[in-house]
Motif scaffolding. Structure first.
Motif, PDB file in Angstrom:
ATOM      1  N   PRO A   1      -0.073 -57.613 -19.364  1.00 52.10           N
ATOM      2  CA  PRO A   1      -0.847 -57.425 -20.608  1.00 52.10           C
ATOM      3  C   PRO A   1      -0.386 -56.202 -21.408  1.00 52.10           C
ATOM      4  O   PRO A   1      -0.316 -56.257 -22.637  1.00 52.10           O
ATOM      5  CB  PRO A   1      -2.288 -57.243 -20.125  1.00 52.10           C
TER       6      PRO A   1
ATOM      7  N   LEU B   1      -5.614 -59.321 -20.555  1.00 53.62           N
ATOM      8  CA  LEU B   1      -4.998 -60.232 -21.519  1.00 53.62           C
ATOM      9  C   LEU B   1      -5.963 -60.576 -22.653  1.00 53.62           C
ATOM     10  O   LEU B   1      -5.581 -60.607 -23.826  1.00 53.62           O
ATOM     11  CB  LEU B   1      -4.522 -61.510 -20.820  1.00 53.62           C
TER      12      LEU B   1
ATOM     13  N   VAL C   1      -6.177 -57.593 -24.965  1.00 55.15           N
ATOM     14  CA  VAL C   1      -5.038 -57.498 -25.877  1.00 55.15           C
ATOM     15  C   VAL C   1      -5.219 -58.464 -27.048  1.00 55.15           C
ATOM     16  O   VAL C   1      -4.996 -58.097 -28.205  1.00 55.15           O
ATOM     17  CB  VAL C   1      -3.702 -57.770 -25.132  1.00 55.15           C
TER      18      VAL C   1
ATOM     19  N   ALA D   1      -6.061 -58.869 -14.582  1.00 57.18           N
ATOM     20  CA  ALA D   1      -5.019 -59.292 -15.532  1.00 57.18           C
ATOM     21  C   ALA D   1      -5.616 -60.160 -16.633  1.00 57.18           C
ATOM     22  O   ALA D   1      -5.269 -59.998 -17.816  1.00 57.18           O
ATOM     23  CB  ALA D   1      -3.912 -60.043 -14.792  1.00 57.18           C
ATOM     24  N   ASN D   2      -6.527 -61.052 -16.280  1.00 53.69           N
ATOM     25  CA  ASN D   2      -7.172 -61.897 -17.296  1.00 53.69           C
ATOM     26  C   ASN D   2      -8.013 -61.072 -18.258  1.00 53.69           C
ATOM     27  O   ASN D   2      -8.000 -61.307 -19.468  1.00 53.69           O
ATOM     28  CB  ASN D   2      -8.025 -62.981 -16.636  1.00 53.69           C
TER      29      ASN D   2
ATOM     30  N   ASN E   1       2.823 -57.062 -23.168  1.00 58.37           N
ATOM     31  CA  ASN E   1       2.546 -57.926 -24.325  1.00 58.37           C
ATOM     32  C   ASN E   1       1.999 -57.121 -25.500  1.00 58.37           C
ATOM     33  O   ASN E   1       2.367 -57.362 -26.652  1.00 58.37           O
ATOM     34  CB  ASN E   1       1.555 -59.022 -23.954  1.00 58.37           C
TER      35      ASN E   1
ATOM     36  N   SER F   1      -6.294 -50.656 -17.360  1.00 60.72           N
ATOM     37  CA  SER F   1      -6.233 -51.550 -16.204  1.00 60.72           C
ATOM     38  C   SER F   1      -6.452 -50.781 -14.905  1.00 60.72           C
ATOM     39  O   SER F   1      -7.210 -51.213 -14.024  1.00 60.72           O
ATOM     40  CB  SER F   1      -4.885 -52.265 -16.183  1.00 60.72           C
TER      41      SER F   1
END
Length: 131
Positions: A115, A29, A32, A25-26, A118, A60
């Motif tokens: 992500p 992010l 993005v 996830a990091n 977003n 992902s």
């Protein structure tokens, strides 16, 4: 004793999956944020929110599946080495390999939702204005 060992292995595996999901996830992010201008250009020329969402979800899932494949390969190699060293039969079930792929796919899917959402919700004008 075997039941306790099984619970410990499952607990360690669960913690590893959570940590891996947070790491993915990091990574997504940051991806993005660094690709905001690209997302803005794609949306400005007509890309839909669904297209952006699918792109980041696929990335992902790909990252987690590649990691899961490496983990499965490493696990098979360690099992083979242990079976050879201790003269045990080398047996690996297809179910455990399928479960490994399934879990890595699921972790990638869950870790990529925020992500990707977003990225899909970015305003193209604000994204292009961003440096």
């Amino acid at each position: 004793m075997v039941g306790l060992f099984t619970v410990m292995v499952v607990a360690i595996a669960g913690i590893s999956l959570v940590v891996g999901g947070i790491g993915i996830a990091n990574i997504m992010l940051v991806s993005v944020v660094e690709r905001t201008k690209e997302i803005g250009i794609r949306k400005a020329v007509g890309a839909t929110n669904a297209a952006i969402l699918i792109q980041f979800m696929a990335e992902s899932i790909l990252v987690s599946t590649v990691g899961g494949t490496a983990g499965i390969g490493l696990g098979i190699a360690i099992a083979f080495g242990a079976a050879t060293a201790f003269s045990f039969p080398f047996v690996i079930s297809v179910w455990s390999i399928a479960a490994g792929f399934g879990l890595s796919f699921t972790v990638g899917l869950l870790a990529g939702v925020l992500p990707a959402r977003n990225a899909a919700r970015l305003d193209p004008i604000a994204a292009l204005r961003n440096d």
